[in-house]
Scaffold this motif. Structure first.
Motif, short mmCIF file in Angstrom:
data_model
loop_
_atom_site.label_atom_id
_atom_site.label_comp_id
_atom_site.label_asym_id
_atom_site.label_seq_id
_atom_site.Cartn_x
_atom_site.Cartn_y
_atom_site.Cartn_z
N SER A 171 4.40 9.71 -1.49
CA SER A 171 3.92 8.53 -0.77
C SER A 171 5.00 7.47 -0.71
O SER A 171 5.73 7.25 -1.69
CB SER A 171 2.67 7.94 -1.45
N SER A 230 0.86 -1.19 0.00
CA SER A 230 0.00 0.00 0.00
C SER A 230 0.89 1.24 0.00
O SER A 230 2.10 1.15 0.23
CB SER A 230 -0.91 -0.01 1.23
N TRP A 231 0.30 2.39 -0.26
CA TRP A 231 1.04 3.64 -0.29
C TRP A 231 0.50 4.58 0.77
O TRP A 231 -0.71 4.77 0.89
CB TRP A 231 0.92 4.29 -1.67
N GLN A 232 1.43 5.13 1.56
CA GLN A 232 1.06 6.06 2.62
C GLN A 232 1.75 7.40 2.39
O GLN A 232 2.97 7.46 2.17
CB GLN A 232 1.47 5.49 3.99
N GLU A 233 0.94 8.47 2.42
CA GLU A 233 1.51 9.80 2.20
C GLU A 233 2.48 10.16 3.32
O GLU A 233 2.21 9.89 4.50
CB GLU A 233 0.39 10.84 2.12
N ASP A 248 0.44 9.64 -11.11
CA ASP A 248 1.22 8.92 -10.10
C ASP A 248 2.46 8.33 -10.74
O ASP A 248 2.37 7.57 -11.71
CB ASP A 248 0.39 7.80 -9.46
N GLN A 261 6.08 3.43 0.12
CA GLN A 261 5.50 2.10 -0.01
C GLN A 261 5.56 1.35 1.32
O GLN A 261 6.61 1.32 1.97
CB GLN A 261 6.27 1.32 -1.09
N GLU A 262 4.45 0.75 1.70
CA GLU A 262 4.42 -0.09 2.88
C GLU A 262 4.12 -1.52 2.44
O GLU A 262 3.04 -1.81 1.90
CB GLU A 262 3.34 0.39 3.87
N VAL A 303 6.15 6.35 -9.87
CA VAL A 303 7.06 5.68 -8.93
C VAL A 303 8.49 5.97 -9.37
O VAL A 303 8.89 5.60 -10.48
CB VAL A 303 6.81 4.16 -8.89
N ASP A 357 9.82 5.85 -3.95
CA ASP A 357 8.60 6.52 -3.52
C ASP A 357 7.70 6.79 -4.73
O ASP A 357 8.14 6.79 -5.89
CB ASP A 357 8.92 7.86 -2.85
N ARG A 358 6.44 7.04 -4.42
CA ARG A 358 5.49 7.43 -5.47
C ARG A 358 5.12 8.89 -5.26
O ARG A 358 4.74 9.28 -4.15
CB ARG A 358 4.25 6.56 -5.41
#
Length: 453
Positions: free
Chosen positions: A241, A150-153, A186, A243-244, A188, A162-163
């Motif tokens: 964002s 998932s992507w977290q800001e 978006d 990546q997690e 990456v 990062d994205r």
């Protein structure tokens, strides 16, 4: 009926046919009589139009219709009589077509080549030997976690991986160019999805930044008006964002059909899939070498009609792959894009057919079902797949054809000098990926032509 055959090339024949005038003229008269029964003309009742009038009004069209039918029928009789094996449809042209004279026509056709099959004795073939290590499995699991990440800001400068969400506008000089802008895109960083130099210059950017970057389009860029051009992009960064990775927990594992056994069962399932993938990659690599050697040993003439048919199939595949819809006219795609691949496929098909015939290779229903069961193991409901294939003659025949091809390759492999070559799982996949990328380039070329159409 008189028939003569002229050999104009290794695979082309010119068939000349003569049909007695009486046979054709009688057929024309009979057709005119049938026409007279149903024709409606002002001043005459139906069925009472004089034959002279019918002949004057409809004679030419009726004769052409009858002659066309006669030529098609006699063509079939002629090639049967002369034991010709046509590849595709002929070009038929009348030479003499007059009442009272023998009908003469010529049919130009391609035939399947007569192949004196040469083997691949002495050809060197490398067969990769791959062992999947624990480290390979660890890396694959990590890849799976990334695919489900998932992507977290985040409130920091963008890093590689990062994205970032951006708007951008490209300029040639002071003028914006078509296709050079986007909003909410978006990207990456490090994915190399945009032109070289673009992503690297955005490492370190933060939300709210408005950097201006300079790039040069590659010389071989698909848009010819941009190839080799220097461009400037004005960019607005909306957010960064990170990546997690997905947690390696029970919920994650269940996505891959592993309900019990935890991590160990999951690793076993991943390993099994990797082994199957590696085996397929090895088989494909060996097969490519064998088929290339077979083509090199047998430089045969390939009928253009078969190449054109294969081109049509490749066009339909390309149109389907790029979502062009069933109504898309594939004839808009030029044959040149597919001709080389089509010729290679036809050549291989003809040669493999000769191998199968020479060695009397066959596959029964039991072998076919076993192959289907093997393929079905990749799906969550294997038995449904087996039932579907075995209940469909077309699908079952496709599997049978694949089995015959495998057996033919194995038979050829017995003639070659096979050497085992140690190769890591990563190296094997990279080689397979390179081949896939080459195939993708061909597909993208087809897409460009589709877009132009």
């Amino acid at each position: 009926m008189q028939v003569s055959v002229e050999t104009t090339s290794q695979i082309e024949r010119r068939v000349k046919v003569q049909v007695p005038a009486q046979e054709v003229d009688q057929a024309v008269v009979a057709r005119l009589k049938d026409t007279a029964k149903n024709v409606r003309l002002n001043g005459f009742r139906q069925g009472k139009v004089p034959m002279a009038v019918v002949r004057q009004r409809f004679g030419r069209d009726v004769r052409n219709e009858v002659v066309g039918e006669v030529m098609r029928e006699r063509y079939v009789q002629a090639i049967t009589q002369e034991s010709l094996n046509p590849a595709g449809y002929p070009h038929i042209e009348p030479l003499v077509n007059e009442s009272g004279k023998d009908l003469e026509f010529v049919a130009v056709l391609e035939i399947y080549p007569e192949i004196e099959l040469k083997g691949i004795e002495g050809v060197d073939v490398e067969r990769p030997q791959v062992e999947i290590s624990d480290a390979d499995v660890d890396q694959m699991i990590e890849t799976l976690r990334k695919q489900h990440a998932s992507w977290q800001e985040v409130d920091r400068a963008a890093q590689d991986g990062d994205r970032i969400t951006i708007d951008f506008q490209g300029f040639l000089g002071d003028e914006p160019f078509e296709g050079g802008s986007a909003e909410g895109h978006d990207l990456v960083l490090g994915s190399n999805s945009l032109i070289p130099g673009f992503e690297e210059q955005l490492v370190g950017a933060k939300a709210g930044d408005e950097p201006r970057i300079d790039v040069t389009f590659p010389e071989d860029y698909q848009a010819e008006h941009l190839a080799g051009q220097e461009a400037t992009f004005e960019i607005k960064v909306h957010k960064v964002s990170a990546q997690e990775l997905a947690e390696l927990d029970e919920e994650f594992i269940k996505q891959f059909g592993v309900e019990e056994g935890g991590i160990e069962a999951f690793r076993a399932e991943v390993t099994k899939n990797m082994q199957r993938e590696a085996a397929q990659a090895v088989d494909n690599r060996v097969k490519q070498q064998v088929l290339e050697a077979l083509k090199n040993a047998n430089d045969i003439d390939v009928p253009q009609a078969l190449i054109d048919q294969e081109c049509e199939g490749l066009k339909r595949q390309a149109a389907q792959q790029f979502g062009m819809g069933e109504d898309f006219d594939v004839s808009q795609l030029p044959n040149e894009l597919f001709a080389e691949q089509a010729k290679s496929r036809v050549q291989v098909g003809l040669l493999l057919a000769e191998v199968i015939k020479a060695h009397e290779i066959d596959a029964d229903d039991e072998e076919t079902k076993a192959k289907v069961e093997e393929l079905a193991q990749q799906y969550q409901e294997p038995q449904q797949v087996v039932d579907h294939y075995m209940g469909n003659d077309q699908l079952k025949n496709q599997v049978k054809s694949a089995i015959l091809e495998e057996k033919a390759v194995d038979k050829l492999l017995e003639q070659a000098n096979v050497s085992d070559v140690e190769m890591s799982y990563e190296e094997l996949l990279k080689a397979a990926q390179q081949q896939n990328e080459e195939d993708k380039e061909e597909e993208e070329a087809a897409q460009e032509e589709t877009d132009k159409s």
